[in-house]
Scaffold this active site. Structure first.
Site, PDB file in Angstrom:
ATOM      1  CG  ASN A  62       6.058  13.974  -7.314  1.00 52.00           C
ATOM      2  OD1 ASN A  62       7.275  13.777  -8.451  1.00 52.00           O
ATOM      3  ND2 ASN A  62       5.593  14.626  -7.397  1.00 52.00           N
ATOM      4  CD  GLU A 126      10.039  14.939 -11.438  1.00 54.32           C
ATOM      5  OE1 GLU A 126       9.052  15.370 -12.593  1.00 54.32           O
ATOM      6  OE2 GLU A 126       9.614  15.880 -10.967  1.00 54.32           O
ATOM      7  CD1 TRP A 220      -1.128  20.872  -8.516  1.00 49.06           C
ATOM      8  CD2 TRP A 220      -1.325  20.919  -6.632  1.00 49.06           C
ATOM      9  NE1 TRP A 220      -0.372  19.907  -8.235  1.00 49.06           N
ATOM     10  CE2 TRP A 220      -0.872  20.048  -6.510  1.00 49.06           C
ATOM     11  CE3 TRP A 220      -1.224  21.130  -4.759  1.00 49.06           C
ATOM     12  CZ2 TRP A 220      -0.393  18.949  -6.182  1.00 49.06           C
ATOM     13  CZ3 TRP A 220      -1.069  20.031  -4.393  1.00 49.06           C
ATOM     14  CH2 TRP A 220       0.065  19.171  -5.230  1.00 49.06           C
ATOM     15  NE  ARG A 251       1.526  22.874  -8.613  1.00 49.18           N
ATOM     16  CZ  ARG A 251       2.870  22.189  -8.237  1.00 49.18           C
ATOM     17  NH1 ARG A 251       4.066  22.385  -8.177  1.00 49.18           N
ATOM     18  NH2 ARG A 251       2.902  20.886  -7.453  1.00 49.18           N
ATOM     19  CG  ASP A 353       5.440  17.719 -16.297  1.00 47.71           C
ATOM     20  OD1 ASP A 353       4.827  16.453 -16.144  1.00 47.71           O
ATOM     21  OD2 ASP A 353       5.457  19.085 -16.610  1.00 47.71           O
ATOM     22  CG  HIS A 390       3.308  18.461  -3.254  1.00 46.59           C
ATOM     23  ND1 HIS A 390       4.049  18.382  -2.340  1.00 46.59           N
ATOM     24  CD2 HIS A 390       3.735  17.821  -4.232  1.00 46.59           C
ATOM     25  CE1 HIS A 390       4.925  18.734  -3.412  1.00 46.59           C
ATOM     26  NE2 HIS A 390       3.815  18.322  -4.532  1.00 46.59           N
ATOM     27  CB  SER A 437       0.965   9.212  -6.614  1.00 49.44           C
ATOM     28  OG  SER A 437       1.965   9.167  -7.287  1.00 49.44           O
TER      29      SER A 437
HETATM   30  O1  SFD Z   1       3.863  16.957  -9.423  1.00 52.56           O
HETATM   31  C1  SFD Z   1     -13.896  10.977  -0.365  1.00 52.56           C
HETATM   32  N1  SFD Z   1      -0.058  14.369  -6.742  1.00 52.56           N
HETATM   33  C2  SFD Z   1       1.565  13.963  -6.911  1.00 52.56           C
HETATM   34  N2  SFD Z   1       1.999  12.308  -6.819  1.00 52.56           N
HETATM   35  C3  SFD Z   1       2.801  11.912  -7.467  1.00 52.56           C
HETATM   36  O2  SFD Z   1       3.049  11.038  -6.787  1.00 52.56           O
HETATM   37  N3  SFD Z   1       3.640  12.634  -8.084  1.00 52.56           N
HETATM   38  C4  SFD Z   1       2.822  13.788  -8.821  1.00 52.56           C
HETATM   39  O3  SFD Z   1       3.803  13.720 -10.039  1.00 52.56           O
HETATM   40  C5  SFD Z   1       2.387  14.301  -8.535  1.00 52.56           C
HETATM   41  N4  SFD Z   1       1.874  15.508  -8.677  1.00 52.56           N
HETATM   42  C6  SFD Z   1       0.421  15.620  -8.524  1.00 52.56           C
HETATM   43  C7  SFD Z   1      -0.318  15.495  -7.778  1.00 52.56           C
HETATM   44  C8  SFD Z   1      -1.725  15.834  -7.537  1.00 52.56           C
HETATM   45  C9  SFD Z   1      -2.737  16.744  -8.069  1.00 52.56           C
HETATM   46  C10 SFD Z   1      -4.407  17.180  -7.632  1.00 52.56           C
HETATM   47  C11 SFD Z   1      -1.677  17.236  -9.052  1.00 52.56           C
HETATM   48  C12 SFD Z   1      -0.615  16.792  -9.336  1.00 52.56           C
HETATM   49  C13 SFD Z   1      -2.324  18.796 -10.290  1.00 52.56           C
HETATM   50  C14 SFD Z   1       0.057  14.193  -5.132  1.00 52.56           C
HETATM   51  C15 SFD Z   1      -1.035  12.694  -4.837  1.00 52.56           C
HETATM   52  O4  SFD Z   1      -1.922  12.665  -5.919  1.00 52.56           O
HETATM   53  C16 SFD Z   1      -1.503  13.028  -3.742  1.00 52.56           C
HETATM   54  O5  SFD Z   1      -0.027  12.506  -2.618  1.00 52.56           O
HETATM   55  C17 SFD Z   1      -1.997  11.620  -3.345  1.00 52.56           C
HETATM   56  O6  SFD Z   1      -3.343  11.844  -4.045  1.00 52.56           O
HETATM   57  C18 SFD Z   1      -2.966  11.217  -2.161  1.00 52.56           C
HETATM   58  O7  SFD Z   1      -3.616  10.492  -1.781  1.00 52.56           O
HETATM   59  P1  SFD Z   1      -5.321  10.222  -1.427  1.00 52.56           P
HETATM   60  O8  SFD Z   1      -5.745   9.464  -0.610  1.00 52.56           O
HETATM   61  O9  SFD Z   1      -4.502  10.724   0.386  1.00 52.56           O
HETATM   62  O10 SFD Z   1      -5.839  11.234  -1.502  1.00 52.56           O
HETATM   63  P2  SFD Z   1      -6.486  10.927  -3.015  1.00 52.56           P
HETATM   64  O11 SFD Z   1      -6.139  10.049  -3.959  1.00 52.56           O
HETATM   65  O12 SFD Z   1      -7.482  12.338  -3.686  1.00 52.56           O
HETATM   66  O13 SFD Z   1      -8.464  10.366  -2.542  1.00 52.56           O
HETATM   67  C19 SFD Z   1      -8.685  10.785  -1.932  1.00 52.56           C
HETATM   68  C20 SFD Z   1      -9.961  10.108  -1.691  1.00 52.56           C
HETATM   69  O14 SFD Z   1     -12.045  10.570  -1.308  1.00 52.56           O
HETATM   70  C21 SFD Z   1     -12.598  10.867  -1.519  1.00 52.56           C
HETATM   71  N5  SFD Z   1     -13.250  11.831  -0.804  1.00 52.56           N
HETATM   72  N6  SFD Z   1     -15.467   9.952  -0.162  1.00 52.56           N
HETATM   73  C22 SFD Z   1     -16.426   9.606   0.888  1.00 52.56           C
HETATM   74  N7  SFD Z   1     -17.077  10.524   1.580  1.00 52.56           N
HETATM   75  C23 SFD Z   1     -16.724  12.441   1.098  1.00 52.56           C
HETATM   76  N8  SFD Z   1     -16.910  12.961   2.208  1.00 52.56           N
HETATM   77  C24 SFD Z   1     -15.197  12.299   0.516  1.00 52.56           C
HETATM   78  N9  SFD Z   1     -14.861  13.238  -0.016  1.00 52.56           N
HETATM   79  C25 SFD Z   1     -12.984  13.077  -0.740  1.00 52.56           C
HETATM   80  C26 SFD Z   1     -12.178  11.636  -2.871  1.00 52.56           C
HETATM   81  O15 SFD Z   1     -13.406  10.700  -3.942  1.00 52.56           O
HETATM   82  C27 SFD Z   1     -10.999  10.327  -3.306  1.00 52.56           C
HETATM   83  O16 SFD Z   1     -11.574   8.931  -3.890  1.00 52.56           O
HETATM   84  S1  SFD Z   1       2.727  16.891  -8.340  1.00 52.56           S
HETATM   85  O17 SFD Z   1       2.121  18.116  -8.320  1.00 52.56           O
HETATM   86  O18 SFD Z   1       3.942  16.586  -7.361  1.00 52.56           O
HETATM   87  P1  AMP Z   2       6.366  20.043  -7.778  1.00 49.87           P
HETATM   88  O1  AMP Z   2       5.831  19.094  -9.167  1.00 49.87           O
HETATM   89  O2  AMP Z   2       6.371  20.779  -7.681  1.00 49.87           O
HETATM   90  O3  AMP Z   2       4.652  18.881  -6.950  1.00 49.87           O
HETATM   91  O4  AMP Z   2       6.891  18.859  -6.948  1.00 49.87           O
HETATM   92  C1  AMP Z   2       7.338  17.625  -7.638  1.00 49.87           C
HETATM   93  C2  AMP Z   2       8.569  16.950  -7.251  1.00 49.87           C
HETATM   94  O5  AMP Z   2       9.866  17.705  -7.858  1.00 49.87           O
HETATM   95  C3  AMP Z   2       7.944  17.123  -5.234  1.00 49.87           C
HETATM   96  O6  AMP Z   2       9.069  16.409  -5.135  1.00 49.87           O
HETATM   97  C4  AMP Z   2       9.103  18.239  -4.935  1.00 49.87           C
HETATM   98  O7  AMP Z   2       9.437  18.605  -3.803  1.00 49.87           O
HETATM   99  C5  AMP Z   2      10.022  18.314  -6.284  1.00 49.87           C
HETATM  100  N1  AMP Z   2      10.778  19.754  -6.138  1.00 49.87           N
HETATM  101  C6  AMP Z   2       9.417  20.890  -7.406  1.00 49.87           C
HETATM  102  N2  AMP Z   2      10.235  21.932  -7.034  1.00 49.87           N
HETATM  103  C7  AMP Z   2      11.611  21.586  -6.552  1.00 49.87           C
HETATM  104  C8  AMP Z   2      12.706  22.465  -6.267  1.00 49.87           C
HETATM  105  N3  AMP Z   2      13.002  23.735  -7.260  1.00 49.87           N
HETATM  106  N4  AMP Z   2      13.923  21.221  -5.877  1.00 49.87           N
HETATM  107  C9  AMP Z   2      14.255  21.121  -5.042  1.00 49.87           C
HETATM  108  N5  AMP Z   2      13.287  19.756  -5.637  1.00 49.87           N
HETATM  109  C10 AMP Z   2      11.534  20.678  -6.501  1.00 49.87           C
END
Ligand code: SFD
Ligand code: AMP
Length: 627
Positions: A62, A126, A220, A251, A353, A390, A437
């Site tokens: 993203n 996307e 989520w 969601r 997806d 996010h 990510s």
């Molecule tokens: O569609 C300890 N994210 C999405 N990012 C994208 O680029 N594209 C997507 O499609 C994304 N979508 C999405 C996303 C996340 C989820 C859950 C879903 C869908 C279902 C967001 C990214 O995943 C997110 O931004 C990054 O992963 C963030 O990275 P970071 O490193 O800040 O967090 P992490 O990857 O969750 O890692 C955390 C680590 O910490 C560990 N941990 N270790 C030791 N001791 C402790 N006490 C700890 N507590 C936690 C964990 O095990 C992990 O390794 S969509 O929705 O937008």
């Molecule tokens: P999401 O699946 O909601 O986590 O969104 C994935 C990506 O699409 C993120 O970059 C969001 O900011 C963007 N996004 C989701 N819905 C919308 C929307 N209705 N308009 C514009 N951007 C969106």
């Protein structure tokens, strides 16, 4: 307690977490550590191959700016992020990630991540900033690269899995390491380091989730990210920012399937139960939240808010019109044979997806006979999460990049918190949203490069105080002691007047947050009287935390997860209370201050002072580097 072995690890750079940011940090640190003969150690509570938010995989990247292939600019990305966060963002931090993120994405592709390509060989977008991937193995691919980079350091590179970090080790304003325990063996780990990067993700299950009872645990964001980053940085005395900004994603209802691909790739609409497109019918409302309300795209919280107004008027269910979207795309093709083929492809993409990243949504569709090409699906606002990668922003307040940050945002090495030697990245760092990510991985890289410079400039391994360590070890194991001391008092191991089990403790925290701090049950509404009452209850919870009881190592982890959540909760309420306005309707709404205040365009920062044990609240200026 005596059974526990204590293992002391000395390192130069300590990376806490094994997620996207931590893997980025490990990968980059290895490069610079090799040149300087330094030791790098990474510690994750789980197995790095499938830990954190990307455990299940993702279906998109993203954050891809496309500086070379799309003619997008860093300035445009910063503007996009700032608008989405209602004008509150650290331009310098966002820009720093934006200028490096593309190179990270290219590395992912080189390591084997399949990125969708159009007929002309370009990445399939996307949306403007998002690209599509076949991402079920995304985390495994990134983890492999991080682990290989550490292995290349030989004795100087190591990673520890299934070690849960509980607490920072500090000496005045310097972070000198971390303490944790193995979730499989009776071992306590003391990590001593010159520099530490906190990258333990965001916080889930602070608020009562929509999924309770048989659905408990479904969320989520991953339930195993439980506020460790916030707790660690707060307890180290670091200044925090935007702790009031929670993220409430919309969601697919009940299985939490993301909506981005539907809105952006499939160009779907969402409507109320009467079939009205609320983004159109309620467009007037956006004027109240100008200038950000009128920016394009509409900020995520305001998109939520327009939907919530429908729900509050009883015009739900809200539907994602998947059927219409698929038909619309297929109908653009004149040749019937090709149109049929396209329809099939779209159906596949719709399922993929979710199979890539939220498998349970595909399972829910299958088990409830949903054919997305034939009928719409319900969507809803989730419970709030704390995640700055996010569309949220909470996290540590960081020193900015040397060449871009204004003096007010610069006090040391880039990405360093206000605690010396402590760095943060990903969900752990605040006010630099929309990194997702790829941006989190990139921010980890930036942090690691800076942290290695810190190690070079500060070559002495700091001493740690043995008495303090004994106290930390005692506190770490206390829940096991409490359980053992009182377990025979009642005949049900979960119900005992002398202690509280972590699950019950979590339920109590979630109820308080839900009812007093604006959770799902109150339509995300709160006010000063409610929050003050909530804080009073959190004070009792802090007292009761001393009575947390764990019957095994797994429950010991659960106890600490909930202590971490509790501190995240407290900083959140305190900051919402401090900021007397509603700036993010759709995330939260203050019924006592229902409007946005122009003169409050600022960061709301807070700090827990380890000396006085008091919270300090402060405003920090938003310095715009772009218009
Ligand atoms: O569609 C300890 N994210 C999405 N990012 C994208 O680029 N594209 C997507 O499609 C994304 N979508 C999405 C996303 C996340 C989820 C859950 C879903 C869908 C279902 C967001 C990214 O995943 C997110 O931004 C990054 O992963 C963030 O990275 P970071 O490193 O800040 O967090 P992490 O990857 O969750 O890692 C955390 C680590 O910490 C560990 N941990 N270790 C030791 N001791 C402790 N006490 C700890 N507590 C936690 C964990 O095990 C992990 O390794 S969509 O929705 O937008
Ligand atoms: P999401 O699946 O909601 O986590 O969104 C994935 C990506 O699409 C993120 O970059 C969001 O900011 C963007 N996004 C989701 N819905 C919308 C929307 N209705 N308009 C514009 N951007 C969106």
């Amino acid at each position: 307690m005596n059974k526990f072995e204590t293992i002391e690890i000395k390192t130069d750079l300590l990376i806490l977490g094994g997620g996207m940011a931590a893997c980025g940090a490990a990968f980059e640190a290895a490069h610079w550590a090799k040149q300087n003969n330094l030791k790098v150690t990474m510690v994750d509570k789980a197995a790095i191959d499938r830990s954190g938010a990307v455990a299940m995989g993702l279906s998109a990247i993203n954050m891809y700016v496309g500086l070379k292939d799309n003619d997008n600019t860093i300035k445009e990305y910063v503007e996009y992020v700032k608008n989405d966060l209602m004008g509150i963002a650290r331009d310098d931090l966002v820009a720093n990630i934006a200028r490096h993120v593309d190179s990270s994405v290219h590395l992912f592709e080189k390591w084997g991540l399949p990125i969708w390509k159009d007929e002309d060989g370009k990445y399939t977008h996307e949306g403007r900033w998002q690209i599509m991937i076949n991402g079920e193995s995304y985390k495994a691919i990134v983890a492999e690269a991080a682990k290989n980079a550490l292995k290349e350091l030989g004795e100087n590179g190591s990673y520890y899995e299934r070690i849960f970090i509980t607490e920072p080790i500090i000496d005045g304003n310097r972070c000198t390491g971390a303490i944790g325990f193995s979730v499989r063996e009776e071992k306590i780990y003391i990590f001593r380091a010159k520099a530490v990067i906190a990258a333990m993700g965001g916080a889930v299950h602070v608020f009562k989730p929509r999924s309770v009872g048989e659905g408990l645990g479904r969320s989520w964001y991953p339930p195993f990210n439980s506020g460790a980053s916030a707790y660690f940085t707060i307890k180290a005395g670091a200044e925090m920012t935007c702790q009031e900004v929670r993220f409430v994603p919309v969601r697919f209802k009940d299985a939490y399937g993301p909506v981005g691909a539907w809105f952006l790739l499939f160009k779907s609409k969402a409507t109320n139960a009467l079939g009205e497109d609320y983004m159109q019918t309620r467009a007037e409302e956006l004027k109240k939240w100008a200038p950000y309300g009128l920016s394009k795209p509409t900020p995520a919280n305001l998109r939520n808010y327009l939907m919530m107004l429908e729900v509050m008027e009883g015009k739900h269910p809200i539907y994602m019109k998947t059927d219409e979207a698929i038909k619309n795309i297929a109908s653009e093709i004149e040749d019937p044979k090709q149109a049929k083929r396209k329809l099939k492809k779209l159906e596949n993409e719709a399922w993929e997806d979710f199979l890539d990243m939220t498998i349970s949504q595909a399972l829910l569709w299958a088990s409830t006979n949903v054919f997305p090409e034939e009928q719409p699906s319900e969507i809803a606002a989730c419970e709030p999460y704390f995640i700055s990668s996010h569309s949220g922003a909470s996290g540590a307040w960081l020193s900015g990049p040397e060449d871009m940050a204004p003096d007010e945002y610069k006090w040391g090495y880039p990405q360093m918190t206000t605690a010396k030697g402590l760095f943060a990245a990903g969900d752990a760092s605040g006010a630099s949203s929309h990194k997702f990510s790829s941006g989190s991985f990139t921010e980890g890289r930036i942090s690691a490069k800076a942290a290695i410079s810190f190690c070079v400039d500060n070559p002495e391994l700091p001493e740690i105080n043995a008495t303090k360590i004994e106290e930390l070890k005692f506190q770490l194991l206390k829940p096991l002691e409490v359980f053992n001391e009182h377990k025979n008092y009642s005949n049900d191991k979960d119900i005992n007047p002398n202690f509280v089990k972590p699950k019950m403790f979590m339920f109590r925290l979630q109820k308080i947050m839900d009812e007093y701090a604006g959770g799902v049950s109150t339509h995300f509404k709160t006010s000063a009287p409610l929050m003050k009452k909530g804080l009073e209850f959190l004070k009792y919870m802090k007292e009761d935390a001393e009575k947390l009881a764990a019957e095994d190592l797994h429950e010991l982890m659960r106890c600490w997860e909930n202590i971490h959540r509790l501190w995240q909760a407290e900083s959140h309420i305190r900051t919402m209370l401090f900021r007397e306005e509603t700036r993010w309707p759709g995330y939260y709404f203050r019924s006592d201050f229902p409007a946005m205040k122009e003169d409050w365009k600022c960061f709301a920062n807070c700090r827990w002072n380890p000396e006085t044990k008091e919270w300090e609240m402060m405003k920090k200026e938003v310095i715009d580097l772009v218009d």
